[in-house]
Design an enzyme around this catalytic site. Structure first.
Site, PDB file in Angstrom:
ATOM      1  N   GLY A 166      27.974  45.893  43.791  1.00  0.00           N
ATOM      2  CA  GLY A 166      29.037  45.331  44.625  1.00  0.00           C
ATOM      3  C   GLY A 166      30.103  44.650  43.820  1.00  0.00           C
ATOM      4  N   THR A 167      31.317  45.194  43.909  1.00  0.00           N
ATOM      5  CA  THR A 167      32.396  44.641  43.099  1.00  0.00           C
ATOM      6  C   THR A 167      33.698  45.284  43.540  1.00  0.00           C
ATOM      7  OG1 THR A 167      33.167  44.348  40.849  1.00  0.00           O
ATOM      8  CG2 THR A 167      32.162  46.423  41.355  1.00  0.00           C
ATOM      9  N   THR A 168      34.809  44.785  43.003  1.00  0.00           N
ATOM     10  CA  THR A 168      36.064  45.530  43.111  1.00  0.00           C
ATOM     11  C   THR A 168      36.657  45.625  41.723  1.00  0.00           C
ATOM     12  OG1 THR A 168      36.475  44.498  45.232  1.00  0.00           O
ATOM     13  CG2 THR A 168      38.312  45.636  44.210  1.00  0.00           C
ATOM     14  N   ASP A 182      37.422  41.862  39.982  1.00  0.00           N
ATOM     15  CA  ASP A 182      37.020  40.536  40.436  1.00  0.00           C
ATOM     16  C   ASP A 182      35.928  40.038  39.493  1.00  0.00           C
ATOM     17  OD1 ASP A 182      34.262  40.652  42.623  1.00  0.00           O
ATOM     18  OD2 ASP A 182      34.917  42.284  41.324  1.00  0.00           O
ATOM     19  N   LYS A 196      34.003  41.731  34.096  1.00  0.00           N
ATOM     20  CA  LYS A 196      33.715  43.121  34.471  1.00  0.00           C
ATOM     21  C   LYS A 196      34.567  44.115  33.719  1.00  0.00           C
ATOM     22  CE  LYS A 196      32.094  41.761  38.940  1.00  0.00           C
ATOM     23  NZ  LYS A 196      32.034  42.013  40.367  1.00  0.00           N
TER      24      LYS A 196
END
Lengths: 257, 318
Positions: free
Chosen positions: B49-51, B66, B82
């Protein structure tokens, strides 16, 4: 039957020579002459074509081979009577061609001339240090353009060393041709494409009997694929060279009178 | 091992992979069970889960992400990195399992360094993407999860590749990866064009990630922004996501401010005024005509970014 293969053929002599490698270099000196010239915008490979027997199909005797679109090589080694040292060249060329494509597949870029030369040289060196194998009996001249547009000429020999050259010759009478090149290789001689081609032909004419019929020539220009010269085109070049020679002679005689 | 003999467990064999790569098949799963299903049901909950997003344009490649590492509904780290530098001219945005991403990036760094020493030059971004995807495709079906965008500058200019752990390797101009990517794509597709200025690109990237963090539960924290140029990569900023989003919402008339300029240089567009209310913070026009005229509108930073200045001043560097 491992015992058959665990005896090395290429071993050191007491005074530090690898005789098999040196004998291989002797074999190279018996091959037909090949000359390579690195111009500013062109690379030229010229090879002495041995006169073929009457019944032999000329086209099957090819000594300049493309390794990829932008790289080609010529080799020198014993051709006719001995147990096929052109066969050695075939093996090396095949491995090099596979490596060119393999490189393109894994790295997404075509090989540099230096990379494929290093590959061929490493291959040759492996055969000087393996059980049950003899060295390859060929030297090769490898020419081509890199992605950055710089022309390159490399020479490898049976021991597996390679060097970059501005112009070089291998095979029979290589020494004579090299001396000719040392005298006549000037910046202006190679700046023009046609001058570079003429220089290669002139160098070969020094040692080849019966002129243009026995010369095979190939060029690569920047961003263009390999071009083999037909017999007619070579004849054209040879006649031009002879004309220039005559005019130079005439000027000389005028000056002296 | 006695227990193994009693239970008759079969350890999957490693098939003689390179000793330099991490061992595949390290999980001993019960007989008759497909490793992937088994791990999905019984395996540890891995961080997901990330953008992240990346796009290439005339002046290089922008990478933004993010910083929230979530583990199910637990935020493992609110300030993680990230975007990982690989070498001077290459960055990778990472999404999926953080552990997998970090490990594989270290392997990639080592392989690239070896190639640099052998060949005298680094491979191109295309070659790097190829290398990474072939390394990972050997572990297909073993629940490796690495979705990454390689952003770099090589002899062909700005280059962007998307690599997924099943072996996918795609080239493109815009990629967004992660649970927040649909929201980011919406913003990116609206305003992307190849001839953006650098400031426009920065604003677009920040805007896209901020909007994604607003809607996606698994994205948040801060917004990291990187820029890869001919001279190498640069860490542009880290801004708190919430603060950034509020600033963007509060910046009315970013479109309207730029309209007078645009009217001077191109034909006035009626739609723009309406669009300004809906998406007021998105810099750069989206219509083809404007894209064509983008080349002439080389907006000086001072002209465009009264808003940007405000945002930059107010964001915190964490």
């Amino acid at each position: 039957m491992a015992s058959r293969y665990d005896r090395a053929i290429t071993v050191f002599s007491p005074d530090g020579h690898l005789f098999q490698v040196e004998y291989a270099q002797e074999a190279v000196k018996k091959g037909s002459t090949a000359v390579g010239i690195r111009g500013t915008n062109i690379v030229v490979l010229g090879v002495e074509k041995k006169s073929v027997a009457k019944l032999q199909d000329e086209r099957t005797v090819r000594k300049i081979c493309a390794l990829d679109d932008h790289v080609c090589m010529a080799f020198a080694g014993i051709v006719d009577n001995f147990a096929g040292l052109t066969a050695d060249a075939r093996v090396v060329i095949n491995r090099a061609r596979v490596e060119c494509q393999s490189h393109k597949l894994t790295v997404e870029d075509p090989v540099t001339v230096e990379y494929i030369t290093r590959f061929i040289a490493t291959l040759k060196q492996k055969y000087t240090q393996s059980n049950g194998r003899r060295p390859f009996g060929i030297s090769a001249l490898i020419v081509g353009f890199d992605d950055d547009g710089i022309p390159r000429l490399y020479q490898t020999d049976p021991s597996g060393t390679y060097h970059a050259w501005k112009a070089n010759a291998i095979g029979r009478s290589a020494k004579t041709v090299r001396e000719f090149l040392e005298k006549n290789y000037t910046e202006e001689a190679i700046s023009n494409d046609s001058e570079a081609i003429k220089l290669a032909i002139k160098a070969l004419l020094e040692v080849v009997q019966s002129g243009g019929k026995n010369i095979e020539l190939a060029i690569i220009r920047r961003d263009q694929p390999l071009k083999m010269f037909s017999a007619k085109e070579i004849e054209l070049q040879v006649t031009e060279i002879e004309k220039e020679k005559e005019e130079a002679e005439k000027k000389k005689s005028k000056k002296s009178t | 091992m006695a227990l193994q003999d009693v239970c008759k467990w079969q350890v999957p064999d490693t098939q003689g992979l390179s000793p330099h790569l991490p061992e595949a098949g390290g999980w001993a799963v019960p007989q008759g069970c497909d490793p992937q299903t088994f791990l999905q049901i019984y395996g540890p909950r891995l961080a997901h889960g990330t953008t992240t997003l990346a796009f290439r344009f005339r002046h290089g490649v922008i990478a933004a992400a993010d910083t929230r590492s979530s583990c199910g509904s637990y935020v493992a780290c609110p300030a993680s990195r990230k975007v990982i530098p690989v070498h001077r001219h290459l960055l990778g945005t990472t999404s999926g399992t953080s552990a997998d991403c970090v490990t594989w990036y270290r392997v990639l760094q080592r392989e690239l360094r070896l190639r640099e020493l052998r060949e005298g030059q680094l491979p191109s971004v295309a070659g790097t993407a190829k290398l990474l995807s072939t390394m990972m495709s050997r572990y297909r079906g073993l629940d490796l999860c690495v979705a990454t965008a390689l952003c770099g500058w090589d002899h062909s200019g700005p280059a962007l590749f998307y690599v997924y752990s099943d072996g996918t390797c795609l080239q493109g101009d815009i990629f967004s990866v992660g649970s927040g990517s649909p929201y980011a794509y919406g913003v990116l597709d609206r305003s992307y064009h190849y001839d953006m200025t650098i400031q426009e690109a920065y604003t677009l990237a920040r805007c896209a990630v901020a909007h994604a963090t607003h809607r996606d539960a698994y994205s948040g924290g801060s917004v990291d922004l990187f820029h890869v140029q001919e001279s190498g990569w640069e860490y542009v900023s880290r801004s708190d996501a919430y603060v950034l989003y509020m600033e963007l919402q509060k910046a009315p008339g970013l479109e309207q401010e730029r309209e007078p300029e645009r009217k001077q240089e191109r034909e006035p567009e009626q739609e723009q005024e309406q669009e300004a209310e809906v998406s007021q913070v998105c810099p750069g026009p989206a219509t083809p005509q404007d894209a064509a005229g983008g080349g002439e509108l080389f907006v000086e930073p001072e002209e465009v970014t009264a808003e940007d200045d405000r945002i930059r001043v107010k964001t915190e560097m964490i």
